[in-house]
Write an enzyme that holds these catalytic residues in place. Structure first.
Site, short mmCIF file in Angstrom:
data_model
loop_
_atom_site.label_atom_id
_atom_site.label_comp_id
_atom_site.label_asym_id
_atom_site.label_seq_id
_atom_site.Cartn_x
_atom_site.Cartn_y
_atom_site.Cartn_z
N SER A 118 -8.41 -4.52 4.56
CA SER A 118 -8.97 -3.18 4.61
C SER A 118 -9.59 -2.87 5.98
O SER A 118 -8.89 -2.83 6.98
CB SER A 118 -10.01 -3.06 3.49
OG SER A 118 -10.44 -1.74 3.31
N HIS A 143 -4.61 -0.55 3.08
CA HIS A 143 -4.50 0.41 1.99
C HIS A 143 -5.26 1.67 2.37
O HIS A 143 -5.95 1.73 3.39
CB HIS A 143 -5.00 -0.17 0.67
CG HIS A 143 -6.44 -0.59 0.68
ND1 HIS A 143 -7.02 -1.29 -0.35
CD2 HIS A 143 -7.43 -0.43 1.59
CE1 HIS A 143 -8.29 -1.53 -0.07
NE2 HIS A 143 -8.57 -1.01 1.10
#
Length: 223
Positions: A118, A143
Site C-alpha cells: 500500500s 491497491h
C-alpha cells in the site's frame, strides 16, 4: 489500505496494531573519545540508512522526514538508503514522506525487506531511478485508496469524502505511472483490487529496478 484515521490508528485492512515487542539490544563501540553505547537504529543512521519497519502513520512519517532532513544537512551529495518492511498505512503520512524524498538533494535508494504494501509500495517506487531494490522473497502490494469511516454522516459529508477519495485515487494512479513502466489505463485496472507482486513481478512492473540476490551489488549503487 491507503486511508486515514482521526486517531492515527491502524488503517491497513486486516492488520492489527503491533503489540509488545522484544527489547531492542544496545551495544558499545570504541571510538577516539572512548566507548559509545548505541542501538542498531542509531548505528544504521550513522551509515545513512533509514529503516521503515512499522506502519506508515503520522509518528513514523515525522521520524522518517526528520532523518531525511538531518542526513541532507550532513552531506547533501551522498545517497541515503531506506530499508522498507511495512504494511502501509495513512495516505497523508505517506505523501508527507514522499514529498520529502523528492525535496531533499540526496538520492534515496529504497530496499524492500519482507513487504512494501500500500503506502509503503509508493515510497518504494519513489526511490531514485536505478536504485530501487527488493530482496528475492519480498512482496509489493498495490491497491486503491480508502477513507476510514466513509459512508457515514449527512449527504454533504459523504460527498466531501467521495470527492477526497477520488482525488487520492487520481494522485495514486498518476504517481504509480510516473514511477513505473505502466500506462494510466493499466494502473487504473491493476489497483482496483489488492494486487500482490513478487519481487520479480514488481521488477517487470517497473516499481523496482533490481532484485537483490547478493549484497555485493549494493555498494556499487551508493555514491
Amino acid at each position: 489500505m491507503l486511508g486515514g484515521s482521526a486517531h492515527g490508528g491502524p488503517v491497513f485492512g486486516g492488520v492489527q496494531a503491533p503489540g509488545a515487542r522484544y527489547i531492542l539490544p544496545s551495544f558499545e563501540e570504541r571510538t577516539a573519545y572512548g566507548y559509545k553505547r548505541q542501538d542498531p537504529y542509531a548505528k544504521l543512521f550513522e551509515d545513512r540508512i533509514i529503516f521503515l519497519g512499522v506502519q506508515v502513520d503520522d509518528a513514523s512519517a515525522d521520524d522518517i522526514m526528520a532523518q531525511l532532513l538531518v542526513l541532507e544537512s550532513q552531506d547533501p551529495d551522498r545517497d541515503i538508503v531506506m530499508y522498507i518492511n511495512s504494511p502501509g498505512g495513512s495516505f497523508t503520512a505517506m505523501t508527507a514522506i514522499y514529498d520529502t524524498m523528492q525535496y531533499v538533494r540526496p538520492q534515496i535508494q529504497t530496499v524492500v525487506l519482507g513487504q512494501a504494501a500500500s503506502a509503503a509500495a509508493v515510497l518504494t517506487a519513489a526511490g531514485a531511478p536505478g536504485k530501487r531494490l527488493a530482496l528475492p522473497n519480498a512482496r509489493i502490494l498495490i491497491h486503491q485508496p480508502a477513507v476510514g469511516e466513509a459512508g457515514h454522516g449527512q449527504a454533504s459529508d459523504i460527498l466531501i469524502q467521495s470527492n477526497e477519495i477520488n482525488r487520492m485515487r487520481a494522485w495514486l494512479e498518476e504517481t504509480l505511472v510516473k514511477h513505473s513502466s505502466r500506462t494510466l489505463e493499466q494502473v487504473n485496472k491493476d489497483i482496483e483490487r489488492d494486487n500482490i507482486l513478487s519481487a520479480t513481478e514488481a521488477l517487470k512492473y517497473g516499481l523496482i529496478d533490481q532484485v537483490l540476490t547478493s549484497r555485493k551489488t549494493l555498494p556499487a549503487l551508493v555514491k
